[in-house]
Design a protein around this motif. Sequence first.
Motif, PDB file in Angstrom:
ATOM      1  N   LYS A   1      32.331  51.795  37.104  1.00 10.20           N
ATOM      2  CA  LYS A   1      31.066  51.584  37.825  1.00 10.20           C
ATOM      3  C   LYS A   1      31.106  50.280  38.611  1.00 10.20           C
ATOM      4  O   LYS A   1      30.713  50.234  39.775  1.00 10.20           O
ATOM      5  N   VAL A   2      31.603  49.217  37.986  1.00  8.97           N
ATOM      6  CA  VAL A   2      31.687  47.918  38.663  1.00  8.97           C
ATOM      7  C   VAL A   2      32.631  48.019  39.867  1.00  8.97           C
ATOM      8  O   VAL A   2      32.302  47.547  40.964  1.00  8.97           O
ATOM      9  N   LYS A   3      33.780  48.644  39.685  1.00  5.17           N
ATOM     10  CA  LYS A   3      34.747  48.784  40.779  1.00  5.17           C
ATOM     11  C   LYS A   3      34.156  49.588  41.940  1.00  5.17           C
ATOM     12  O   LYS A   3      34.353  49.258  43.107  1.00  5.17           O
ATOM     13  N   ALA A   4      33.424  50.642  41.624  1.00  2.00           N
ATOM     14  CA  ALA A   4      32.889  51.528  42.661  1.00  2.00           C
ATOM     15  C   ALA A   4      31.655  50.972  43.356  1.00  2.00           C
ATOM     16  O   ALA A   4      31.476  51.168  44.559  1.00  2.00           O
ATOM     17  N   GLU A   5      30.808  50.250  42.620  1.00  2.00           N
ATOM     18  CA  GLU A   5      29.505  49.878  43.165  1.00  2.00           C
ATOM     19  C   GLU A   5      29.310  48.395  43.450  1.00  2.00           C
ATOM     20  O   GLU A   5      28.378  48.027  44.169  1.00  2.00           O
ATOM     21  N   SER A   6      30.152  47.538  42.897  1.00  2.00           N
ATOM     22  CA  SER A   6      29.933  46.099  43.033  1.00  2.00           C
ATOM     23  C   SER A   6      30.129  45.617  44.464  1.00  2.00           C
ATOM     24  O   SER A   6      31.026  46.060  45.172  1.00  2.00           O
ATOM     25  N   ALA A   7      29.279  44.690  44.857  1.00  2.00           N
ATOM     26  CA  ALA A   7      29.381  44.067  46.175  1.00  2.00           C
ATOM     27  C   ALA A   7      30.398  42.935  46.160  1.00  2.00           C
ATOM     28  O   ALA A   7      30.580  42.247  47.158  1.00  2.00           O
ATOM     29  N   GLY A   8      31.047  42.719  45.031  1.00  2.00           N
ATOM     30  CA  GLY A   8      31.997  41.619  44.895  1.00  2.00           C
ATOM     31  C   GLY A   8      31.306  40.416  44.279  1.00  2.00           C
ATOM     32  O   GLY A   8      30.201  40.506  43.769  1.00  2.00           O
ATOM     33  N   GLY A   9      31.970  39.290  44.354  1.00  2.00           N
ATOM     34  CA  GLY A   9      31.393  38.094  43.752  1.00  2.00           C
ATOM     35  C   GLY A   9      31.614  38.058  42.262  1.00  2.00           C
ATOM     36  O   GLY A   9      32.537  38.669  41.733  1.00  2.00           O
ATOM     37  N   VAL A  10      30.727  37.372  41.573  1.00  2.00           N
ATOM     38  CA  VAL A  10      30.870  37.180  40.128  1.00  2.00           C
ATOM     39  C   VAL A  10      30.081  38.239  39.370  1.00  2.00           C
ATOM     40  O   VAL A  10      28.924  38.509  39.680  1.00  2.00           O
ATOM     41  N   VAL A  11      30.715  38.838  38.392  1.00  2.00           N
ATOM     42  CA  VAL A  11      30.057  39.754  37.459  1.00  2.00           C
ATOM     43  C   VAL A  11      29.814  38.951  36.192  1.00  2.00           C
ATOM     44  O   VAL A  11      30.748  38.392  35.607  1.00  2.00           O
ATOM     45  N   LYS A  12      28.548  38.881  35.779  1.00  2.00           N
ATOM     46  CA  LYS A  12      28.185  38.088  34.597  1.00  2.00           C
ATOM     47  C   LYS A  12      28.233  38.967  33.355  1.00  2.00           C
ATOM     48  O   LYS A  12      27.691  40.064  33.344  1.00  2.00           O
ATOM     49  N   ILE A  13      28.886  38.444  32.323  1.00  2.00           N
ATOM     50  CA  ILE A  13      28.925  39.096  31.013  1.00  2.00           C
ATOM     51  C   ILE A  13      28.105  38.202  30.086  1.00  2.00           C
ATOM     52  O   ILE A  13      28.462  37.052  29.860  1.00  2.00           O
ATOM     53  N   GLN A  14      26.999  38.730  29.562  1.00  2.00           N
ATOM     54  CA  GLN A  14      26.075  37.918  28.771  1.00  2.00           C
ATOM     55  C   GLN A  14      25.940  38.488  27.362  1.00  2.00           C
ATOM     56  O   GLN A  14      25.508  39.629  27.193  1.00  2.00           O
ATOM     57  N   GLY A  15      26.303  37.674  26.368  1.00  2.00           N
ATOM     58  CA  GLY A  15      26.196  38.076  24.971  1.00  2.00           C
ATOM     59  C   GLY A  15      24.874  37.638  24.369  1.00  2.00           C
ATOM     60  O   GLY A  15      24.375  36.556  24.681  1.00  2.00           O
TER      61      GLY A  15
ATOM     62  N   ALA B   1      41.087  45.431  36.996  1.00  2.00           N
ATOM     63  CA  ALA B   1      42.300  45.031  37.730  1.00  2.00           C
ATOM     64  C   ALA B   1      42.028  44.183  38.968  1.00  2.00           C
ATOM     65  O   ALA B   1      42.413  44.541  40.074  1.00  2.00           O
ATOM     66  N   GLY B   2      41.338  43.068  38.805  1.00  2.00           N
ATOM     67  CA  GLY B   2      41.160  42.109  39.891  1.00  2.00           C
ATOM     68  C   GLY B   2      40.145  42.477  40.948  1.00  2.00           C
ATOM     69  O   GLY B   2      40.073  41.833  41.987  1.00  2.00           O
ATOM     70  N   ALA B   3      39.344  43.515  40.719  1.00  2.00           N
ATOM     71  CA  ALA B   3      38.364  43.936  41.723  1.00  2.00           C
ATOM     72  C   ALA B   3      37.269  42.884  41.920  1.00  2.00           C
ATOM     73  O   ALA B   3      36.752  42.724  43.026  1.00  2.00           O
ATOM     74  N   VAL B   4      36.913  42.170  40.861  1.00  2.00           N
ATOM     75  CA  VAL B   4      35.857  41.156  40.905  1.00  2.00           C
ATOM     76  C   VAL B   4      36.220  40.013  39.946  1.00  2.00           C
ATOM     77  O   VAL B   4      37.180  40.111  39.191  1.00  2.00           O
ATOM     78  N   THR B   5      35.416  38.974  39.975  1.00  2.00           N
ATOM     79  CA  THR B   5      35.572  37.855  39.054  1.00  2.00           C
ATOM     80  C   THR B   5      34.523  37.984  37.955  1.00  2.00           C
ATOM     81  O   THR B   5      33.358  38.266  38.233  1.00  2.00           O
ATOM     82  N   PHE B   6      34.938  37.776  36.716  1.00  2.00           N
ATOM     83  CA  PHE B   6      34.032  37.871  35.576  1.00  2.00           C
ATOM     84  C   PHE B   6      33.746  36.490  35.014  1.00  2.00           C
ATOM     85  O   PHE B   6      34.627  35.636  34.998  1.00  2.00           O
ATOM     86  N   GLU B   7      32.528  36.316  34.540  1.00  2.00           N
ATOM     87  CA  GLU B   7      32.102  35.047  33.950  1.00  2.00           C
ATOM     88  C   GLU B   7      31.324  35.359  32.676  1.00  2.00           C
ATOM     89  O   GLU B   7      30.347  36.119  32.707  1.00  2.00           O
ATOM     90  N   ALA B   8      31.751  34.793  31.542  1.00  2.00           N
ATOM     91  CA  ALA B   8      31.113  35.073  30.252  1.00  2.00           C
ATOM     92  C   ALA B   8      30.192  33.935  29.837  1.00  2.00           C
ATOM     93  O   ALA B   8      30.483  32.763  30.071  1.00  2.00           O
ATOM     94  N   ALA B   9      29.067  34.307  29.214  1.00  5.47           N
ATOM     95  CA  ALA B   9      28.127  33.325  28.667  1.00  5.47           C
ATOM     96  C   ALA B   9      27.501  33.924  27.411  1.00  5.47           C
ATOM     97  O   ALA B   9      27.315  35.136  27.311  1.00  5.47           O
TER      98      ALA B   9
END
Length: 181
Positions: free
Chosen positions: A92-106, A137-145
């Motif tokens: 879903k992220v690969k197909a729909e993301s506009a790019g930039g940072v994808v936030k992963i929030q726990g 596989a490098g489609a976007v950048t991920f950031e965890a918090a």
Amino acid sequence: MFRFPELAVAAVLSGAVLADPAVPPDAAFQVEDLVFPVEDIVPEIESMDGSESESRLGEEVTVALTSDVLFALDKWVLTAEARQRLAGVAGKVKAESAGGVVKIQGHTDDQGADGYNQALSLRRARAVQQALERLAAGAVTFEAAGFGETRPRLPNLVNGRPSEFNRAKNRRVEIVFNVKQ
């Protein structure tokens, strides 16, 4: 019998007001507009078992996975089922993301010490981040918090009593990204 019942009701009400001796016949009634602010309406789609949901606010999509499906109790190692779910999220992220940072929030519930919950939520977010980095596989950048118990989705206590249903919804990892226009 009245042909239009709503007119009959209006006639009865207006006659009752005018017929009331306490209300002078020349009395004027002030009508005020009632104006209420409209909060953002955020539609949400939830899986049949309640373990995954997706909401969208403008260009921002949030996919939430309950921790019960991703991890064993008090652990941060992904389960086999979690890897399958995350493969779908990565697609879903690969197909729909506009790019930039994808936030992963726990997130956690309110059980346990604040410091412990903060560390657990960050470890879980990082585990999801590592899996999504491999899958996307490098489609976007991920950031965890990790946010621990500071951002509950639902109140952990209802009428002063613990709600296991709400606590389960609060134990989650959210993947937040912007979609293409």
